[in-house]
Design a protein around this motif. Structure first.
Motif, PDB file in Angstrom:
ATOM      1  N   PRO A  88      -6.407   5.277 -16.473  1.00  0.00           N
ATOM      2  CA  PRO A  88      -6.536   5.944 -15.174  1.00  0.00           C
ATOM      3  C   PRO A  88      -5.691   5.280 -14.098  1.00  0.00           C
ATOM      4  O   PRO A  88      -5.238   5.934 -13.161  1.00  0.00           O
ATOM      5  N   VAL A  89      -5.495   3.985 -14.241  1.00  0.00           N
ATOM      6  CA  VAL A  89      -4.692   3.264 -13.258  1.00  0.00           C
ATOM      7  C   VAL A  89      -3.248   3.761 -13.300  1.00  0.00           C
ATOM      8  O   VAL A  89      -2.616   3.998 -12.270  1.00  0.00           O
ATOM      9  N   CYS A  90      -2.733   3.954 -14.521  1.00  0.00           N
ATOM     10  CA  CYS A  90      -1.325   4.332 -14.676  1.00  0.00           C
ATOM     11  C   CYS A  90      -1.057   5.770 -14.241  1.00  0.00           C
ATOM     12  O   CYS A  90       0.024   6.068 -13.750  1.00  0.00           O
ATOM     13  N   VAL A  91      -2.021   6.678 -14.477  1.00  0.00           N
ATOM     14  CA  VAL A  91      -1.715   8.094 -14.255  1.00  0.00           C
ATOM     15  C   VAL A  91      -2.108   8.590 -12.867  1.00  0.00           C
ATOM     16  O   VAL A  91      -1.802   9.719 -12.519  1.00  0.00           O
ATOM     17  N   THR A  92      -2.775   7.767 -12.072  1.00  0.00           N
ATOM     18  CA  THR A  92      -3.108   8.202 -10.712  1.00  0.00           C
ATOM     19  C   THR A  92      -1.817   8.468  -9.944  1.00  0.00           C
ATOM     20  O   THR A  92      -0.957   7.602  -9.863  1.00  0.00           O
ATOM     21  N   PRO A  93      -1.664   9.682  -9.395  1.00  0.00           N
ATOM     22  CA  PRO A  93      -0.357  10.058  -8.848  1.00  0.00           C
ATOM     23  C   PRO A  93       0.051   9.209  -7.643  1.00  0.00           C
ATOM     24  O   PRO A  93      -0.776   8.754  -6.873  1.00  0.00           O
ATOM     25  N   LEU A  94       1.359   9.039  -7.543  1.00  0.00           N
ATOM     26  CA  LEU A  94       1.945   8.236  -6.476  1.00  0.00           C
ATOM     27  C   LEU A  94       1.483   8.711  -5.101  1.00  0.00           C
ATOM     28  O   LEU A  94       1.195   7.908  -4.216  1.00  0.00           O
ATOM     29  N   GLU A  95       1.402  10.021  -4.929  1.00  0.00           N
ATOM     30  CA  GLU A  95       1.020  10.568  -3.632  1.00  0.00           C
ATOM     31  C   GLU A  95      -0.379  10.099  -3.229  1.00  0.00           C
ATOM     32  O   GLU A  95      -0.624   9.756  -2.070  1.00  0.00           O
ATOM     33  N   ILE A  96      -1.269  10.068  -4.200  1.00  0.00           N
ATOM     34  CA  ILE A  96      -2.642   9.619  -3.906  1.00  0.00           C
ATOM     35  C   ILE A  96      -2.644   8.126  -3.558  1.00  0.00           C
ATOM     36  O   ILE A  96      -3.347   7.676  -2.651  1.00  0.00           O
ATOM     37  N   ILE A  97      -1.842   7.341  -4.300  1.00  0.00           N
ATOM     38  CA  ILE A  97      -1.767   5.899  -4.007  1.00  0.00           C
ATOM     39  C   ILE A  97      -1.252   5.714  -2.578  1.00  0.00           C
ATOM     40  O   ILE A  97      -1.791   4.906  -1.805  1.00  0.00           O
ATOM     41  N   ASP A  98      -0.210   6.452  -2.219  1.00  0.00           N
ATOM     42  CA  ASP A  98       0.341   6.326  -0.867  1.00  0.00           C
ATOM     43  C   ASP A  98      -0.690   6.745   0.187  1.00  0.00           C
ATOM     44  O   ASP A  98      -0.773   6.144   1.261  1.00  0.00           O
ATOM     45  N   CYS A 150       5.905   4.745 -16.059  1.00  0.00           N
ATOM     46  CA  CYS A 150       4.666   4.070 -15.722  1.00  0.00           C
ATOM     47  C   CYS A 150       4.890   3.210 -14.479  1.00  0.00           C
ATOM     48  O   CYS A 150       5.949   2.626 -14.316  1.00  0.00           O
ATOM     49  N   PRO A 151       3.901   3.106 -13.601  1.00  0.00           N
ATOM     50  CA  PRO A 151       4.103   2.310 -12.390  1.00  0.00           C
ATOM     51  C   PRO A 151       4.166   0.815 -12.700  1.00  0.00           C
ATOM     52  O   PRO A 151       3.325   0.301 -13.404  1.00  0.00           O
ATOM     53  N   ALA A 152       5.155   0.149 -12.187  1.00  0.00           N
ATOM     54  CA  ALA A 152       5.275  -1.293 -12.389  1.00  0.00           C
ATOM     55  C   ALA A 152       4.678  -2.003 -11.181  1.00  0.00           C
ATOM     56  O   ALA A 152       5.061  -1.724 -10.057  1.00  0.00           O
ATOM     57  N   PRO A 153       3.732  -2.904 -11.422  1.00  0.00           N
ATOM     58  CA  PRO A 153       3.171  -3.636 -10.286  1.00  0.00           C
ATOM     59  C   PRO A 153       4.246  -4.387  -9.514  1.00  0.00           C
ATOM     60  O   PRO A 153       5.222  -4.865 -10.080  1.00  0.00           O
ATOM     61  N   LEU A 154       4.042  -4.476  -8.222  1.00  0.00           N
ATOM     62  CA  LEU A 154       5.005  -5.153  -7.367  1.00  0.00           C
ATOM     63  C   LEU A 154       4.896  -6.656  -7.551  1.00  0.00           C
ATOM     64  O   LEU A 154       3.825  -7.190  -7.750  1.00  0.00           O
ATOM     65  N   ARG A 155       6.013  -7.363  -7.472  1.00  0.00           N
ATOM     66  CA  ARG A 155       5.958  -8.817  -7.553  1.00  0.00           C
ATOM     67  C   ARG A 155       6.598  -9.462  -6.332  1.00  0.00           C
ATOM     68  O   ARG A 155       6.369 -10.622  -6.045  1.00  0.00           O
ATOM     69  N   ASP A 156       7.434  -8.693  -5.620  1.00  0.00           N
ATOM     70  CA  ASP A 156       8.187  -9.309  -4.532  1.00  0.00           C
ATOM     71  C   ASP A 156       7.473  -9.085  -3.208  1.00  0.00           C
ATOM     72  O   ASP A 156       7.951  -8.381  -2.337  1.00  0.00           O
ATOM     73  N   TYR A 157       6.303  -9.685  -3.072  1.00  0.00           N
ATOM     74  CA  TYR A 157       5.551  -9.537  -1.831  1.00  0.00           C
ATOM     75  C   TYR A 157       6.260 -10.290  -0.698  1.00  0.00           C
ATOM     76  O   TYR A 157       6.678 -11.426  -0.872  1.00  0.00           O
ATOM     77  N   PRO A 158       6.365  -9.676   0.494  1.00  0.00           N
ATOM     78  CA  PRO A 158       6.988 -10.357   1.629  1.00  0.00           C
ATOM     79  C   PRO A 158       6.006 -11.287   2.335  1.00  0.00           C
ATOM     80  O   PRO A 158       6.399 -12.051   3.208  1.00  0.00           O
ATOM     81  N   ALA A 159       4.740 -11.207   2.010  1.00  0.00           N
ATOM     82  CA  ALA A 159       3.738 -12.062   2.648  1.00  0.00           C
ATOM     83  C   ALA A 159       2.809 -12.592   1.564  1.00  0.00           C
ATOM     84  O   ALA A 159       2.792 -12.075   0.447  1.00  0.00           O
ATOM     85  N   ILE A 160       2.053 -13.602   1.911  1.00  0.00           N
ATOM     86  CA  ILE A 160       1.114 -14.180   0.946  1.00  0.00           C
ATOM     87  C   ILE A 160       0.008 -13.177   0.620  1.00  0.00           C
ATOM     88  O   ILE A 160      -0.565 -12.572   1.515  1.00  0.00           O
TER      89      ILE A 160
END
Lengths: 370, 351
Positions: free
Chosen positions: A63-73, B12-22
């Motif tokens: 569920p974490v991967c498929v939640t759409p970008l628009e909803i995350i934003d 697939c969404p890749a988690p961010l690693r380059d945070y500009p703040a702590i």
């Protein structure tokens, strides 16, 4: 530990593996739909214990991967508001939106809190009448009943400062979408046991018949997963396509009737975008009209969201088993566990990360993942 | 279905690693912490990337001084089995002890938040005094600062420890070598789950009590056994997994452990099952991991089990020349998996 050790018994696992080996005569591609099962497979090393002819394809059931970008934003925009306490399950905090994730919003301005139950968010709303409490209601049919209960309770309590950002997704339409895909290679499914413990098994029968594909309702412990695989392979080898329940200790054909009634009251079926896939018709739930006042998308003006998705990574093809991780041009070069481009490279449970790390010392062919 | 969907464009969404703040993950002892040290602090300080040990060894006119400094931020300040005070004493003593050194003295520095009740601070100070006396170390200097209400979490404590490293003792993460036996001194995960249970109000059957303890006595006994100990490490933040990964990287060795051999208390197991966490990632405050020459493993285990803090010591695996830098575990059903370091904080999984 009681009720767990029994389903992790190494001797029984070996016996199931022997039976699977004995009946497997050719290559078969099986998809475990659920991210929880993918986790169990990698966590227990099941993929490497299976005969090499059995290919496990990790499904879109995270569920974490498929939640759409628009909803995350939208979540990020709401969480950044000074009047909001934004509550979420923990692992949503690291999922990236177009530019940020919830961790970053938390580090900047937002009051972002990890809760273990949506009912904790209702409690927070009662304790903080001067703040707006928003719960991030995502997930499959599994997490939906508790989310529905939270909305129901908020309505009963007459809370005006509680709302939910809802992006629920449903398993059966995803199975249809996979089977209708022109690139599909899946020959059998392990259906998600916890989803079926809520919804029952009836909605899978039409899929079995329409696509002539075996679907076996499967649990999450190592012996559960192996038994599910064994039953799918048996069907495939015998040319059968049936709905079978290998998780009878938790799943009844009718499911959890009380939970289903609450779901039908609080939610209504809607078209839903799946991140990286696109819109699948009638594949999600939104709040029903009766509970529309608890819809965070209505309460906060987040209609004007501009999204921008990264296009670097080919983990989608990996997830469908169309691309082996080490065939991806970025594998081991731009994309490593330290600098991941996709979710599959992020955790040790991901297919790419498993490949990257095991690939250093186990011959690639010995790894059963995709 | 209205029209077929082509899955080939799935991203697939890749988690961010380059945070500009702590972010909180920078303090979790995982990859984000390591990157902060490697990319921000080391270049600025002019240091070189080498084994980042718990303590530094300083040679001054023949004497070998082990020095370590550690800051303690804990919420809640009081938890089952202890409070931030004894944690601050024991934690720094342990960092000294992991170099094979005998701790001698500590300094303590307090950042106090306006409004912190004095009776609570008194309890914390008394715990620190008691823990230091029990350990045979002296608190020799200190400092206090006060910040405005809302700018601290009651009290933050920084302790710096000084110890003497005996001549001839050379213990460090880079000393581990292929073939070494790997021993853990007792059941893992207790401190992390104790904190979690009070912070989140979750109960796991029997109450879980932190394992906070000073380990230098156990280390002394281990050293006097004559066993050839190459590496000692206390698996605090990031748990056993982070400790083993650091050793694997620093010593350029592979590590294989057996999950079934790792002692995990039922309550810790239950908490991890419930929240989707891995006991190997949970913090400990009174356990150590030892890498010892395989031939001496039984002797060392016997000595450890004679000590109150090592009663349940267990052999959990071996170092290998294969797959340097990678830690793998033989799973309960006989498969293999990679035991990775977390990127940041361990988060409860949804499914």
């Amino acid at each position: 530990m009681k009720y767990l050790d029994e389903f992790r018994d190494p001797e029984l696992a070996q016996r199931l593996l022997d039976q699977i080996r004995r009946v497997t005569t050719r290559h078969w591609a099986i998809m475990e739909v659920c991210g929880g099962q993918t986790h169990s497979i990698i966590r227990n090393g099941i993929d490497q214990l299976l005969p090499p002819d059995i290919e496990l394809i990790h499904g879109p059931g995270c569920p974490v991967c498929v939640t759409p970008l628009e909803i995350i934003d939208k979540a990020l925009a709401i969480a950044a508001r000074p009047d909001v306490i934004f509550c979420s399950f923990g692992d949503m905090l690291r999922v990236p939106g177009s530019r940020k994730d919830l961790f970053r919003v938390k580090s900047e301005v937002g009051d972002v809190r990890v809760v273990y139950s949506p009912l904790d968010a209702v409690k927070l709303a009662q304790q903080n009448p001067d703040r707006q409490v928003v719960f991030f209601g995502i997930g499959f049919e599994t997490t939906a009943p508790a989310n529905a209960m939270a909305v129901y309770q908020a309505a009963r309590l007459g809370l005006k400062n509680f709302s939910m950002l809802v992006s629920h997704v449903l398993v059966p339409p995803a199975i249809s979408a996979i089977m209708e895909s022109p690139t599909n290679r899946v020959q059998g499914f392990l259906a998600a046991g916890h989803v079926c413990s809520v919804m029952g098994t009836e909605e899978y029968q039409p899929l079995v018949e329409k696509y002539r594909v075996p679907i076996v309702v499967t649990g999450f412990e190592p012996l559960d997963v192996l038994e599910g695989i064994r039953r799918v392979i048996l069907q495939l080898e015998q040319g059968r396509a049936e709905l079978d329940n290998a998780y009878e200790r938790a799943v009844r054909p009718e499911g959890n009737v009380a939970a289903k009634q609450m779901l039908a009251d609080v939610f209504t079926v809607t078209d839903r975008a799946w991140r990286g896939i696109g819109v699948i018709p009638r594949s999600g739930w939104r709040l029903s009209d009766r509970y529309a006042e608890f819809d965070a998308e209505r309460r906060f003006d987040v209609s004007n969201i501009q999204t921008a998705e990264s296009t670097l990574c080919r983990s989608g093809e990996v997830l469908q088993g169309r691309l082996k991780p080490n065939q991806c041009p970025a594998f081991g070069k731009e994309c490593t566990p330290r600098t991941p481009l996709g979710a599959t490279m992020v955790s040790s449970e991901g297919a790419c990360a498993a490949y990257y790390q095991y690939g250093r010392f186990i011959p690639t062919g010995a790894i059963g993942v995709a | 279905m209205t029209e077929p969907i082509d899955f080939s464009g799935w991203v697939c969404p890749a988690p961010l690693r380059d945070y500009p703040a702590i972010v909180m993950g920078h303090g979790a002892g995982g990859k984000l912490s390591a990157e902060l040290i490697e990319h921000l602090f080391l270049p600025a300080f002019g240091g070189q990337r080498g084994p980042l040990t718990d303590a530094a060894l300083l040679e001054i006119s023949g004497a070998r001084l082990a020095i370590s400094t550690d800051s303690f931020v804990v919420r809640p300040l009081f938890f089952p089995g202890g409070n931030i005070g004894e944690l601050a004493v024991n934690g720094t003593i342990n960092d000294i002890a992991m170099m094979g050194a005998q701790p001698v003295a500590l300094t303590a520095s307090f950042i106090l938040e306006e409004g912190m009740p004095l009776d609570q601070l008194g309890l914390i100070a008394e715990s620190m005094g008691r823990a230091a006396r029990q350990a045979g170390v002296t608190l020799i200097a200190g400092d206090t600062k006060v910040v405005d209400r809302g700018h601290g979490d009651g009290v933050f404590i920084t302790t710096t420890g000084f110890g003497m490293a005996p001549a001839g003792v050379s213990i460090g993460p880079e000393q581990a070598r292929p073939g070494d036996a790997i021993i853990v001194s007792g059941p893992i995960g207790l401190h992390g789950v104790a904190i979690l249970s009070v912070r989140e109000g979750i109960e796991f059957g029997a109450p879980v009590v932190s394992d906070t303890a000073a380990l230098h006595g156990l280390v002394s006994a281990m050293l006097s056994s004559g066993a050839r100990i190459h590496t000692l490490r206390d698996p605090t933040r990031g748990g056993v997994a982070a400790a083993l990964n650091e050793i694997a990287a620093d010593a350029k060795i592979g590590i294989e452990i057996s999950e079934r051999a790792v002692p995990v208390p039922p309550a810790v197991q239950a908490a991890c099952e419930l929240l989707g966490m891995d006991p190997l990632h949970i913090a400990n405050e009174g356990k150590l991991i030892a890498f010892v020459d395989r031939a001496d493993a039984d002797r060392l285990l016997a000595v450890m089990r004679d000590h109150p803090l090592g009663r349940e010591a267990a052999l959990i695996g071996y170092a290998t020349a294969d797959h340097p830098g990678v830690v793998v575990a033989r799973t309960g059903i006989g498969g293999m998996r990679v035991v990775d370091t977390l990127v940041g904080e361990q988060l409860p999984r949804i499914c």
